[in-house]
Design an enzyme around this catalytic site. Structure first.
Site, PDB file in Angstrom:
ATOM      1  N   GLU A  84       0.830  -1.205   0.000  1.00 55.98           N
ATOM      2  CA  GLU A  84       0.000   0.000   0.000  1.00 55.98           C
ATOM      3  C   GLU A  84       0.869   1.263   0.000  1.00 55.98           C
ATOM      4  O   GLU A  84       1.866   1.334   0.709  1.00 55.98           O
ATOM      5  CB  GLU A  84      -0.882  -0.004   1.261  1.00 55.98           C
ATOM      6  CG  GLU A  84      -1.822   1.191   1.351  1.00 55.98           C
ATOM      7  CD  GLU A  84      -2.625   1.201   2.646  1.00 55.98           C
ATOM      8  OE1 GLU A  84      -2.202   0.523   3.610  1.00 55.98           O
ATOM      9  OE2 GLU A  84      -3.666   1.886   2.686  1.00 55.98           O
ATOM     10  N   LYS A  89      -9.527   2.524  -2.128  1.00 48.04           N
ATOM     11  CA  LYS A  89      -9.722   1.936  -0.796  1.00 48.04           C
ATOM     12  C   LYS A  89     -11.134   2.237  -0.307  1.00 48.04           C
ATOM     13  O   LYS A  89     -11.518   3.396  -0.173  1.00 48.04           O
ATOM     14  CB  LYS A  89      -8.667   2.532   0.142  1.00 48.04           C
ATOM     15  CG  LYS A  89      -8.635   1.987   1.546  1.00 48.04           C
ATOM     16  CD  LYS A  89      -7.354   2.496   2.244  1.00 48.04           C
ATOM     17  CE  LYS A  89      -7.220   2.005   3.669  1.00 48.04           C
ATOM     18  NZ  LYS A  89      -5.846   2.304   4.199  1.00 48.04           N
ATOM     19  N   CYS A  92      -5.869  -2.566   2.327  1.00 41.49           N
ATOM     20  CA  CYS A  92      -5.602  -2.455   3.778  1.00 41.49           C
ATOM     21  C   CYS A  92      -6.809  -2.673   4.684  1.00 41.49           C
ATOM     22  O   CYS A  92      -7.227  -3.801   4.879  1.00 41.49           O
ATOM     23  CB  CYS A  92      -4.922  -1.117   4.079  1.00 41.49           C
ATOM     24  SG  CYS A  92      -4.108  -1.100   5.706  1.00 41.49           S
TER      25      CYS A  92
END
Lengths: 383, 383
Positions: free
Chosen positions: B118, B195, B232
């Protein structure tokens, strides 16, 4: 062979050097769980009655406005005491006796809520696909002999009892269900929760006997905490855990019957993931032992007919919302796991990690409604 | 201290007796994963360049109508090569150079799809809550220098490249996003995936910089398989994984940045649960090392101001739909994990376990739509 290892955790304890053990435990289990100091009388009674007794505790930070909400739960795993070809009534009576002596020890340990394994009054005979005598084990959830037996235990020990049975529903054409009966510590039947997801995997031929449950995701507000029951195969479905949590469950029990070759590497993962994802405690329970049936059956895998479903590996445990967990009970012995938990930990972890706050459930409700349409077009990007 | 253990798996290998090790691995990891025979040139190049190189393989049963669909994925974890107060351009250039030499080794190992960690072009500086110079690391997803750099790698090595960056979106007011750019092996930008869930936990102050993603759950159909990117914190949300799977993802990458004290006991659980629950492969990647920042910051926990977020513990791994997994890469070193997988395993496991078939998604779409209503009444049963 699949029975050989008594317990993963004791194997680690025995062989990992003391210098590394805390780190290994932190990574694998979220750290060391506090051991409960159980009464000597309970420990000796368990030994006499030939079952394992373990106790662990999970703590929470102290708060100003809420007192600690400490509850002790008991998880029971057991073999069937009689062979599967004994008379039905004798098998049920023997199981009642076995559970009675384990619950008595749970009471000595101060257990407030106890949960038995899936279909605890019978062998897990659905592998056979035979109807008689197995369907004779089914009982009314509301006033069957097992419910009455559990009501007596509940009153006697001031304990909430979760009793997962094979249910006969006379009101709806005498259908069968896989059902957990929840009995208040007052002795009243609080209600029932039916198994929401029915397996069609390996010898788990349960869909031959009963359908997917229609009781939704009830949670039961008891004197000791708000609880729910996700039966067995529902463990594999994250949305099932989620809906129990959405309704407010702080402890979700998962009475199960599952075997080593099929699911043992999934067992430590799924219920623990559910505890993390939903900021709650989860309590997976599995029976132990191998159950032999008179008539051989095949398994839809081309192999020879055989007489057993495989080895039920026990390993019942409790997972906490912070991702930590207790060791599992034995893979081979009857056992009672007593776990003390401060339910304030649920909200504390929720306020820290915020999965409910950041969950974007509105988006998922819409997306899921689209995705189930027969002519749903997936979002696929091609060059 | 949190850095001390190099790898959980090598600790087990070293200390558990050979007689118990297979059982321990079966219970913990779903058995022994096949080791890949990687080229000697790649192994020596990795050693020279000071990073770990590991290779594992997952097989599937042979079928009559489908040929094996064997793909090799590469997971890259790395420290930042320069201190965080070096010039922005110098830091980016050093990261490009580091990744270039790791990708070259991946190519020698026959990797078809590679994924970086990430926000790989920068330190994970969101803990500081400072804007400059960190926002200067943001780039256009479509034609920023890092995307161009990755396009060159993709063409040169005939490799799909997943490049998670801090995105500057000039078309929409110059907003920032946490975005994975997916580049085809042809060199074309296939698209991007933002995300979906932004943390507000510990020092993960990312919500100060960017909002929840608005790209939904795209999957990318590449020459080597259908892939998706769950960035994540989306790892903690089972519905996020589910929707990528509903859209057809067979491999879901999870580029992450997370630290030991916060999440290490969750790390082996969540992505592996997602692989099981969705009958797909999941690939969680975490950066390594500790990153120091010039200005001290506090953590909202009453403790003293300090200069780092904590130890990123690496431990990148791949989980398979059957619940098995590879060992993790090192907790402390840069590493490349090469994993060969036959994607036919996804449908084979799905046909065995049937979670999609038994998922009752129509019921959950309705229940979830009810549950998100402001005046939702939970299903609570009281005495």
């Amino acid at each position: 062979m699949a029975e050989a290892l008594e317990s993963l955790e004791s194997c680690l304890e025995q062989h990992i050097p003391a210098s590394d053990l805390p780190e290994v435990k932190r990574i694998l289990y979220g750290g060391e769980t506090r051991k409960l100091d159980l009464p000597a009388g309970a420990l000796s009674a368990a030994q006499e009655r030939d079952f394992e007794l373990q106790g662990y505790g999970f703590d929470a930070a102290s708060e100003q406005l809420r007192r600690p909400r400490v509850v002790r739960v008991g998880l029971v795993q057991n073999k069937i005491p009689l062979p599967t070809d004994a008379a039905v009534a004798a098998q049920v009576a023997a199981l009642h006796r076995r559970i009675e002596e384990m619950v008595e020890v749970a009471a000595m340990c101060g257990v407030n809520i106890i949960c038995f394994q899936e279909a605890w009054t019978m062998p897990f005979a659905f592998c056979t696909r035979e109807k008689l005598p197995w369907t004779e084990f089914a009982e009314s959830a509301e006033d069957g002999p097992t419910t009455k037996f559990c009501q007596e235990l509940a009153k006697k020990y001031n304990m909430v009892v979760i009793s997962p049975i094979l249910e006969r529903d006379e009101v709806h054409g005498g259908t069968l269900w896989n059902t957990a009966v929840v009995i208040s510590n007052s002795g009243a039947v609080l209600g029932k929760s039916r198994k929401n997801h029915i397996p069609r995997v390996g010898d788990f031929n349960e869909s031959t006997y009963y359908m997917e449950g229609n009781t939704g995701h009830p949670v039961f507000q008891t004197q000791f905490g708000t609880i729910a029951v996700n039966i067995c195969y529902g463990r594999h479905h994250p949305l099932n855990w989620l809906m129990f949590s959405m309704n407010g469950a702080e402890i979700i029990f998962n009475p199960s019957a599952t075997i080593g070759t099929l699911s043992e590497s999934l067992w430590p993962i799924e219920a623990r993931n559910a505890a993390i994802a939903n900021h709650c405690f989860t309590c997976p329970i599995n029976r132990v032992g191998t159950e032999y049936f008179k008539n051989a059956f095949t398994s839809g895998n081309g192999e020879k007919a055989h007489h057993d479903l495989g080895h039920f590996y026990g390993s019942s445990y409790v997972a906490a919302p912070d991702g930590s967990r207790t060791p599992g009970l034995s893979r081979t012995r009857d056992g009672l796991l007593v776990v003390e938990m401060d339910l304030n930990l649920c909200r504390q972890v929720g306020d820290k990690w915020n999965f409910k706050m950041t969950g974007r459930y509105e988006m998922y409700a819409e997306k899921l409604a689209e995705a189930v349409q027969p002519y749903f077009v997936p979002n696929i990007i091609k060059e």
